[in-house]
Design an enzyme around this catalytic site. Sequence first.
Site, PDB file in Angstrom:
ATOM      1  N   HIS B  61       0.813  -1.213   0.000  1.00 34.94           N
ATOM      2  CA  HIS B  61       0.000   0.000   0.000  1.00 34.94           C
ATOM      3  C   HIS B  61       0.848   1.266   0.000  1.00 34.94           C
ATOM      4  CE1 HIS B  61       0.135   0.961   4.408  1.00 34.94           C
ATOM      5  NE2 HIS B  61       0.175  -0.335   4.578  1.00 34.94           N
ATOM      6  N   ASP B 162       5.910   1.851   6.977  1.00 29.36           N
ATOM      7  CA  ASP B 162       4.650   1.139   6.750  1.00 29.36           C
ATOM      8  C   ASP B 162       3.854   1.939   5.735  1.00 29.36           C
ATOM      9  OD1 ASP B 162       2.103   0.053   6.827  1.00 29.36           O
ATOM     10  OD2 ASP B 162       1.749   0.489   8.937  1.00 29.36           O
ATOM     11  N   GLU B 192      -5.215   1.694   2.594  1.00 31.90           N
ATOM     12  CA  GLU B 192      -5.098   0.479   3.408  1.00 31.90           C
ATOM     13  C   GLU B 192      -5.299   0.810   4.867  1.00 31.90           C
ATOM     14  OE1 GLU B 192      -3.096  -2.723   5.808  1.00 31.90           O
ATOM     15  OE2 GLU B 192      -2.746  -0.562   5.804  1.00 31.90           O
ATOM     16  N   GLU B 193      -4.712   1.925   5.288  1.00 28.85           N
ATOM     17  CA  GLU B 193      -4.689   2.262   6.715  1.00 28.85           C
ATOM     18  C   GLU B 193      -6.069   2.606   7.271  1.00 28.85           C
ATOM     19  OE1 GLU B 193      -2.271   1.745   8.579  1.00 28.85           O
ATOM     20  OE2 GLU B 193      -0.435   1.836   7.403  1.00 28.85           O
ATOM     21  N   ASP B 215       3.785  -6.254   3.416  1.00 28.55           N
ATOM     22  CA  ASP B 215       3.488  -5.196   4.388  1.00 28.55           C
ATOM     23  C   ASP B 215       4.403  -5.396   5.598  1.00 28.55           C
ATOM     24  OD1 ASP B 215       2.270  -3.029   5.664  1.00 28.55           O
ATOM     25  OD2 ASP B 215       0.244  -3.692   5.127  1.00 28.55           O
ATOM     26  N   HIS B 301       3.636   2.508  13.222  1.00 24.16           N
ATOM     27  CA  HIS B 301       2.725   3.656  13.376  1.00 24.16           C
ATOM     28  C   HIS B 301       3.291   4.768  14.268  1.00 24.16           C
ATOM     29  CE1 HIS B 301      -1.271   1.907  11.680  1.00 24.16           C
ATOM     30  NE2 HIS B 301      -0.238   1.640  10.931  1.00 24.16           N
TER      31      HIS B 301
END
Lengths: 358, 333, 366
Positions: B61, B162, B192-193, B215, B301
Amino acid sequence: MKTSDLSNLLRKLTTPPGLSGYEDTIAREVESLWKPLVDELSRNRLGSVLGFRQGSGEPPRPRLMMVAHQDAIGLMVSGIKEGFLRLTEIGGVDHRILPGQLVQIHGKRTLPAVVVQPPPFLLPPEAQEGSVPLNYLWADTGLEEKEVRRWVQIGAPVSFARNFLELGSDLVCSPSLDNRASLCALTLCLQELQGRKHAWDVWAVSSTQEEETLGGAATSAFQIRPDLAVVIDVTHGSGPGSPSHKSYPLGRGITLGWGATVHPKLYETFKELAEKMEIPYRMEAMPRYSGTDADRLQTVAEGIPTMVISIPLRYMHTPVEIVSKKDVQRTARLLAEFATTLEIDFMDKIQWDETPKA
Amino acid sequence: MKELLKTLVEISAPSGYESQVRNQIQEWIRPLVDEMRVDALGNLLAVHRQADAPRIMLVAHMDEIGLMITHVDRQGFARFVSLGGVMPIHCVGGRVRFLNGVQGVIGVEKNPASYEIPPLEKMFIDVGASSAEDCPIRIGDVAVFERPFLDLGKRVVAKAMDDRVGVAVLIETLRRLEKSAFEIYFVFSVQEEVGVRGATVAAFGVEPHLGLAIDVTATGDTPKGHRMEVQLGKGPAIKIRDAGMLADPRLIQWMVQTAEKAKIPYQREILEFGGTDARAIQLSRSGVPAGVISIPCRYVHAPSEMVDMEDVENAVKLLGRLLQTPSPLELSS
Amino acid sequence: MGRNTESLNHPTINPEQIRLLEKLCNAIAVSGNEGEVRRLVIDQIKPYVQEMRIDAMGNLLVRQKKEDQKPLTVMIAAHLDEVGFMLTSEEDREEGIFRFELVGGIDPRWLAGKPVQVGKEHSKGVIGCKAIHLTTAEERRSSFTVEGLRVDLGGGGKAKVGDWGTFATSFQRLGGSVRAKALDNRIGVATVIELLKYDYPNLNLVAAFTVQEEVGLRGAKVAAYALNPDVAIVVDCTPAYDLPLQVEDSFYPPENEQYNTRLGFGAAIYLSDRATISDPRLVTHFVRTAEEKGIPYQFRQAGSGATDAGAIHLQHVGIPSLSISVPGRYLHTPASIARISDWESTLQLIYHALQTLSADILKSER
């Protein structure tokens, strides 16, 4: 079917562990049972078993899909420490039932083990009181670390030890009766259809991964594109700890689902059929969702009119689930009768009241 | 590959606003693929044709977690919500960059009763304005964390690792690609998130026979970290499960056997939270066998996500090998 | 067709529209049981559409014209259903006392002491509670739970287990506002009905009146799959939390910064919610339209909440979507309040935006 034969069938269907995603064992059992009962047998790409019986009506025939999920809840090895196995869950397991539970670890070899709860002084302070969370419990195979590492890998499924009991004349007890009891009813229904005519094409589906994603029934439905779908699953049986307004007595009939998930005309049809056949039933109110494959199945593609039939079961998601054989047979009879009495133009009859005249 | 990764992570592309990174990727891969298109949601789909071969969808992504402005007050402070899983603990004292280049810092309302980290509603962005009128930010503007790429040698740190590291793995795989046992759809997905949205429609369009997401995954190798076995530097992780899916056991076996045969280090991953684009692929149409190659990543994150370049290199190797190895599935179309 | 296009150059809210809204709001259509409102809609749109059908789930799917050869197909959608409850078991047959469960997101603290209506016949009943004299101070500090409350039908009416019910608040006009139950989303339904009365030169207009939005955007999913439009516009009613702040401990005069939307500020354009990031190209087009036509608009604050767009935009290979809402206070309670001027702005904004929307919008970069 004799009641001892029924017990044997239930035993057969509850023997394979078949945890969600790891369902080859149960899928093969279903295939061997269904082989003589259907015209064609196949597997969906995600692993659902699809049995097809051709209808007697003129083509193009409408399609009925009857689906019960084959997968079971359980555990999975998530770590190995000094020969002890750390666990995570597959499907929803109440961690409070786990201490002392006998299990089988399905590694390169199947190993028996027991789930244990460490004494408080070996737990971090936050886990010392109350129930001990799953990731502080261990599975102990009794083997030395070297042996454990040889046979077990992270990701090995862990199932409850099989223990099939007959309780009294009508009740049976086993792990995975959710939803093998329904799978049994679907199998009995296919047996009943032998030698009986049905105008519609009938698809029996043993669906995968209900306990995780509700994905097996939905993907199978996308493939089959049924005109109608009937989901068979278990519901909460009355018993210790079950609130009486949310549970149904064992052996005294099945439930017919009602709510947003269920097509109201389909409910009416099943209700009338059950009354005609003198099959005891109760309406099961499902105000928001059904908690079954139906929730995802109903919204596949352009939408599928769906019905939910449930068999009352006590102690759901424990290794001591209990159902009544009579209820299983009733479910099978109702399904078979529905399939054989479906008229070729039935879809015209389940229109919504407000449908504009063409 | 470090340079590739550095360029990728320094682009701003929060969920729903991926055009900058998409343009960069397009520029790089245009000469390497047979066909390329952008779909209605903004996914970039690039095709490497192979006649009569099963179709595989590889997806990484493009989007990163970010922020969206909900209100600018009279004093010029901007309130925000998250786009994707932004954790309050990572916001305090953080700096952000808006798509139009404006930068700002995140401030926190004082809460005399406790030192706990307050929720995002108690935070605001200060871009140095003194009133709503002179604030260059408007409701609806989006931002990402501002944090430069940090090269620690074997290991590298950045925001948006990410999943730009997954994007980098796909691009590098494409660059090294010679022959393939598959017709390959390289999908650089959006959103995606915020719930694997881009991959959902991409998978529907591609109709793959099987799918792999590339990922990041969390690790358990930091002091009192997650209780999981994956470590940095021990090889790419083959996902067994996460909160969103059980990876297809047949694909797990295919990946494990391929890695062992090629002597590529790998780990088996169980992640008790999170999910990837593979989950959208798995449930697409009639169902698609799907799996994940994960890049172990610390501090997922947070604005400083760390990966090990050896894991990245080994992920490229593993993916390259897989693309030359017919899968064990019966893949008739 | 297009009856009104000759007499008016754009749609307005007149007493006729308000009377329709009243009928729509007073009807019962809890998720899964939308028939009553569906019937009202069918009667209204019949003269203006060439094709309609009800699908497997109960969505009403409409094509304005049979031939749709224009290069852009736009779906406008509004959900028919409202939050409410279902009678789930009978506790006392003679007295007509039922247990119930909520359908959709209702805060149980709004329930006690309200009249309700249940079933096809709109049987009258109440959700009662213990008299204050019989409560302790401690009880009064805790809130009511659904488990602890009952629907009391007084032994009358025909309602039975499985029937759906709602608050029994009647529609009322309050100056420039309206007050009713179920403004979410009958005001959206009424808006789509109006929009169907007009012609749009550059596009094929299709519409979906969807079911089961309040229990998870379920109807819209299959509706969008069936209609497969190029673009979708969802018309809904979104909360306005534009109430005064009650804390004053700030250096600056306090501001309510979490209003979501505000009454009187016009049509609410979505940017991002829990389920959808609006297509930025559509946002730009609608904002430009509003500014050119002088139609009041506001951005709905990004955050939680969701509309049917969340299901629609993920169908097929992706359907660029945008939600436009009328702001309403106290949604999902016995009585919500919306401003007629906001409703008119919403109607006019969508109308004008659709007048100039063309297939080119999808060719520009997202």
